[in-house]
Design an enzyme around this catalytic site. Sequence first.
Site, PDB file in Angstrom:
ATOM      1  N   TYR A 257       0.855  -1.201   0.000  1.00 53.34           N
ATOM      2  CA  TYR A 257       0.000   0.000   0.000  1.00 53.34           C
ATOM      3  C   TYR A 257       0.880   1.237   0.000  1.00 53.34           C
ATOM      4  O   TYR A 257       1.925   1.250   0.675  1.00 53.34           O
ATOM      5  CB  TYR A 257      -0.883   0.030   1.259  1.00 53.34           C
ATOM      6  CG  TYR A 257      -2.327  -0.309   0.977  1.00 53.34           C
ATOM      7  CD1 TYR A 257      -3.051   0.405   0.024  1.00 53.34           C
ATOM      8  CD2 TYR A 257      -2.968  -1.334   1.662  1.00 53.34           C
ATOM      9  CE1 TYR A 257      -4.373   0.094  -0.235  1.00 53.34           C
ATOM     10  CE2 TYR A 257      -4.295  -1.647   1.393  1.00 53.34           C
ATOM     11  CZ  TYR A 257      -4.986  -0.926   0.444  1.00 53.34           C
ATOM     12  OH  TYR A 257      -6.291  -1.227   0.185  1.00 53.34           O
TER      13      TYR A 257
ATOM     14  N   GLU B 219      -0.446   4.992  -0.251  1.00 50.75           N
ATOM     15  CA  GLU B 219      -1.189   6.248  -0.424  1.00 50.75           C
ATOM     16  C   GLU B 219      -0.240   7.441  -0.418  1.00 50.75           C
ATOM     17  O   GLU B 219       0.655   7.509   0.429  1.00 50.75           O
ATOM     18  CB  GLU B 219      -2.220   6.432   0.702  1.00 50.75           C
ATOM     19  CG  GLU B 219      -3.486   5.633   0.518  1.00 50.75           C
ATOM     20  CD  GLU B 219      -3.401   4.258   1.157  1.00 50.75           C
ATOM     21  OE1 GLU B 219      -2.270   3.779   1.380  1.00 50.75           O
ATOM     22  OE2 GLU B 219      -4.462   3.662   1.423  1.00 50.75           O
TER      23      GLU B 219
ATOM     24  N   ASP C 296      -8.295  12.924 -24.734  1.00 49.75           N
ATOM     25  CA  ASP C 296      -8.347  11.539 -24.245  1.00 49.75           C
ATOM     26  C   ASP C 296      -7.743  10.678 -25.355  1.00 49.75           C
ATOM     27  O   ASP C 296      -8.416  10.330 -26.322  1.00 49.75           O
ATOM     28  CB  ASP C 296      -9.805  11.148 -23.975  1.00 49.75           C
ATOM     29  CG  ASP C 296      -9.937   9.705 -23.500  1.00 49.75           C
ATOM     30  OD1 ASP C 296      -8.970   8.930 -23.675  1.00 49.75           O
ATOM     31  OD2 ASP C 296     -11.012   9.345 -22.984  1.00 49.75           O
TER      32      ASP C 296
ATOM     33  N   THR D 278      -5.393   5.535 -21.312  1.00 53.08           N
ATOM     34  CA  THR D 278      -5.179   4.222 -20.727  1.00 53.08           C
ATOM     35  C   THR D 278      -3.782   3.785 -21.151  1.00 53.08           C
ATOM     36  O   THR D 278      -3.183   4.351 -22.063  1.00 53.08           O
ATOM     37  CB  THR D 278      -6.214   3.195 -21.222  1.00 53.08           C
ATOM     38  OG1 THR D 278      -6.294   3.276 -22.643  1.00 53.08           O
ATOM     39  CG2 THR D 278      -7.577   3.448 -20.623  1.00 53.08           C
TER      40      THR D 278
ATOM     41  N   LYS E  85      -3.842  -0.037 -24.411  1.00 57.29           N
ATOM     42  CA  LYS E  85      -4.348  -0.182 -25.783  1.00 57.29           C
ATOM     43  C   LYS E  85      -3.145  -0.162 -26.738  1.00 57.29           C
ATOM     44  O   LYS E  85      -2.309  -1.053 -26.657  1.00 57.29           O
ATOM     45  CB  LYS E  85      -5.382   0.899 -26.074  1.00 57.29           C
ATOM     46  CG  LYS E  85      -6.625   0.786 -25.163  1.00 57.29           C
ATOM     47  CD  LYS E  85      -7.722   1.729 -25.578  1.00 57.29           C
ATOM     48  CE  LYS E  85      -8.977   1.550 -24.748  1.00 57.29           C
ATOM     49  NZ  LYS E  85      -9.038   2.409 -23.567  1.00 57.29           N
TER      50      LYS E  85
ATOM     51  N   ARG F 223      -3.184  -2.991 -17.836  1.00 62.67           N
ATOM     52  CA  ARG F 223      -4.461  -2.274 -17.737  1.00 62.67           C
ATOM     53  C   ARG F 223      -4.305  -1.182 -16.693  1.00 62.67           C
ATOM     54  O   ARG F 223      -3.939  -1.463 -15.546  1.00 62.67           O
ATOM     55  CB  ARG F 223      -5.582  -3.234 -17.326  1.00 62.67           C
ATOM     56  CG  ARG F 223      -5.864  -4.280 -18.346  1.00 62.67           C
ATOM     57  CD  ARG F 223      -7.209  -4.892 -18.125  1.00 62.67           C
ATOM     58  NE  ARG F 223      -8.238  -4.054 -18.691  1.00 62.67           N
ATOM     59  CZ  ARG F 223      -8.652  -4.141 -19.945  1.00 62.67           C
ATOM     60  NH1 ARG F 223      -8.111  -5.012 -20.772  1.00 62.67           N
ATOM     61  NH2 ARG F 223      -9.602  -3.361 -20.384  1.00 62.67           N
TER      62      ARG F 223
HETATM   63  N1  DSN Z   1     -13.662  -0.042 -23.850  1.00 65.71           N
HETATM   64  C1  DSN Z   1     -12.831   0.856 -24.626  1.00 65.71           C
HETATM   65  C2  DSN Z   1     -12.942   0.598 -26.080  1.00 65.71           C
HETATM   66  O1  DSN Z   1     -13.165  -0.544 -26.435  1.00 65.71           O
HETATM   67  O2  DSN Z   1     -12.777   1.495 -26.880  1.00 65.71           O
HETATM   68  C3  DSN Z   1     -13.105   2.291 -24.313  1.00 65.71           C
HETATM   69  O3  DSN Z   1     -12.931   2.521 -22.975  1.00 65.71           O
END
Ligand code: DSN
Length: 414
Positions: A51, A53, A197, A223, A226, A232
Amino acid sequence: MPSLHTSDKQVADILDHERKRQAHGMELIPSENYASQAVMEATGSIFTNKYSEGYPGKRYYGGQEYVDQVEQLAIDRAKKLFNVDHVNVQPYSGSPANTAVYFGLLEYGDTIMGLKLDHGGHITHGLPISFSGKSFECTGYEVDKETGMLNMDAIRELALKTKPKLIIAGYTAYPRKIDWKAFKEIADEVGAITMADIAHIAGLIAGEAHKSPVPYFDVITTTTHKTLRGPRGAMIMCKKKFAKSIDRAVFPGLQGGPHDNTTAAKAVAFGEALQPSFKEYAHQVVKNAHTLAERLLEHGFNLVSGGTDNHLILADLTNKDIPGKVAQEALDKAGITLNKNTVPFDPRSPFDPSGIRMGTPAITTRGMKEPEMKQVADFINDALNNHTDDDYLANIKNKVKDLCSNFPVPGIDN
Ligand code: DSN
């Protein structure tokens, strides 16, 4: 996973099946990818037990000497990768990252402006039933009905009319490049904060296959799993003047302890993305998507915006007379994974939309190139032309498996 097989065979068996599914199938969901073995090892590491914080050098619990090192490393690598002033690597995922930006920079009831979900936006960009839509006045912009592309004049007009406090650019189902500078000019005209984003295209930006919003935008969320090919999770990048508000919004505003194992894996992924080979990867993702799109067009597919500039393709199947849901299910039977998707101005519902969305990040990680893209398009076309014939689809599934066996997934033995 020898320990897991001994201690919990039920879960181990499920994971074995999923491993085979990922190895044998053609993964075309554009938001998915294959993280490296090194990223997976850091994700499953002993930092799971900790942990922490707070932030490096300012924690609330003891025993932070190594957590501080790994979080600072992740921050420093992300700063170098994206050339930004400030990075917070603690957000658990994309939605919490976006929420933290709103929580840190807006008051409830402020107006925000993002692309409507059914035009390619994201639920956190102002969908009325989401937290973003319930907490803020949301004025959604649309893509142009004729071109399927963003119309900056129309966006400017809407911004002048609704005076948003925050303008969001960055999408989940938009296949074209984004004119960051044009957004910034509109934002300056109305006095709005700009948020990019870049969850879908972060890897393309890091690999210099797409332009970066960094010179123009105030805050950038992404994120990490991707096109960026990490664990993740998510991060927020911003100009210095927003740093304190963003950090306070993430912790203690919205989150408690960060997931230090994920932070370690983010550091590994950013290190990988700083390698020259990642540039090649990012450019190949785009080339592959272009080739896949061209072949689908040859097969008579109707692609939203007429093609793609990035990693994803959105096909409207109305002219093929196959609903997106039926197509997704038939392609599952053929070993090809993608997702049904609304298309702009879709007369059908999100559960049963007109389109399918596909992309090339994962298959490019496997090493597939232009010749394989043509085969993938041919498989999709064949499968959809024979979508009611399960034997035919099973036959394609075997061919897909054969092709995939020549392109192993990193860290998975076929
Ligand atoms: N779930 C993602 C996507 O497939 O584009 C977006 O957050």
